[in-house]
Design an enzyme around this catalytic site. Sequence first.
Site, short mmCIF file in Angstrom:
data_model
loop_
_atom_site.label_atom_id
_atom_site.label_comp_id
_atom_site.label_asym_id
_atom_site.label_seq_id
_atom_site.Cartn_x
_atom_site.Cartn_y
_atom_site.Cartn_z
N ASP A 239 28.23 51.88 -0.25
CA ASP A 239 28.09 53.10 0.55
C ASP A 239 26.67 53.62 0.32
O ASP A 239 25.77 52.83 0.06
CB ASP A 239 29.17 54.11 0.18
CG ASP A 239 29.54 55.03 1.34
OD1 ASP A 239 28.63 55.69 1.88
OD2 ASP A 239 30.72 55.11 1.71
N HIS A 266 24.18 52.04 2.19
CA HIS A 266 23.96 52.77 3.43
C HIS A 266 22.67 53.57 3.43
O HIS A 266 22.46 54.40 4.31
CB HIS A 266 25.16 53.70 3.71
CG HIS A 266 26.43 52.96 3.99
ND1 HIS A 266 27.62 53.60 4.26
CD2 HIS A 266 26.71 51.63 4.03
CE1 HIS A 266 28.58 52.70 4.44
NE2 HIS A 266 28.04 51.49 4.30
#
Length: 426
Positions: A239, A266
């Site tokens: 993430d 991310h």
Amino acid sequence: MRYSILAATSLILAAPATAQDRRTVTEPRLPATACETLTPKAGNRAAELQAALKRCAGQAVRLSAGRYDSGPLELPMRTTLWLDRAAVLAAIPDPALFDAGERACGKIDQRGKGCRPLLHIADATDVAIVGDGTVEGNGGQPMAGGSETWWQLARRAQVEKGNQNVPRLIVADRGRNFTLYRVRLANSPNFHVVANRLQGFTAWGVIVDTPADARNTDGIDPGASEDVTITRTFIRTGDDNVAIKAGKTGGTRYVSILDNHFYSGHGMSIGSETNGGVAHVQVKGLTLDGTTSGLRIKSDASRGGLVEDVHYEDVCIRGSKRPIDIYTAYDKEARGDLIPVYRGIVLRRVYGDGGRLIANGYDAAHTLDLALDDVRFTTIPRWETVHARFLIGKGGAVPDPTGQATEQASIAARCDAAWRTFPEKP
């Protein structure tokens, strides 16, 4: 596209002195001595470790090389947990050990708050976790009594539109001067580091190492905090590599993110909670090598707020689908009056290859104000912009978001010396 050119002014392109940690931060040191040194042995060591931490409050507890299986631990104020090289503090993958009292840990519900973290620090004044050892979350190991792992539970929760109850690795809440130094954080079931409501937080030389498909495994998330430095870290995860958050508990301000290297993940994110306000952030000397997003600011009308005075400098991005990813509709169905406003956002000496360049404000009354100075992408993708105003500095922008003709760019000379190989576990 809806955009305009900002009036020429040096103000937005001058990095203000406030856009950084206000402390003078130097490299931490390992303790000179330990109050108590533990040695490895089989079994759940939580009770023994907790007792040592309590006896040594205000001093250091040292773990010598070897494995220490454990349930949740509380770190007292002014205490240092010191992991020798090859020492591994490992979370036992048993929901019963980590349950927060509602018998929800290891299950799916709508709250997702049913587990305790492996390491918890409340009122985290002068607490440190240091050394060259590893804090292991065991997110990919089957939970006790079944065959499903923490990460598989998280993926199932996404399909079932619920929230997984899984442990975070390290949570520091309230206090001053929390430090992470040189430790390796691996395979967390959920976020690796949550630093919330702190006055002074330093992460120096930390390695975060978790697979790209491990859902909701943010690397380092400072929130509602002031005077934060994250430096010389290597982060690959499933993430956000780093996410600056500012929700209902308060704003995040005076942040320095310096000389870091991100891989799968991310990206360098702000949000999605920005309703507490984010300000005075400096990101400098960053490589993003294979992140899905690069420089990312995300929020929506259910949790938006003011994000201002954010400076990105000397950034190299490759292999990213969205190297610039600034938008105000993180949840496209969100409703509310917490409008995201992004202004004073500066990109200087930012280089990348292909991918989508997204720069979106909320509406005509809440535009994105973005300054670009020597910002270059090699394959000349098109900017995707709406409700955005641009200032183009002397260094120019390739491509130019206002539609001006631009030449092909090359990032090789600017970035070749910046890339680093991820440090594998010795």
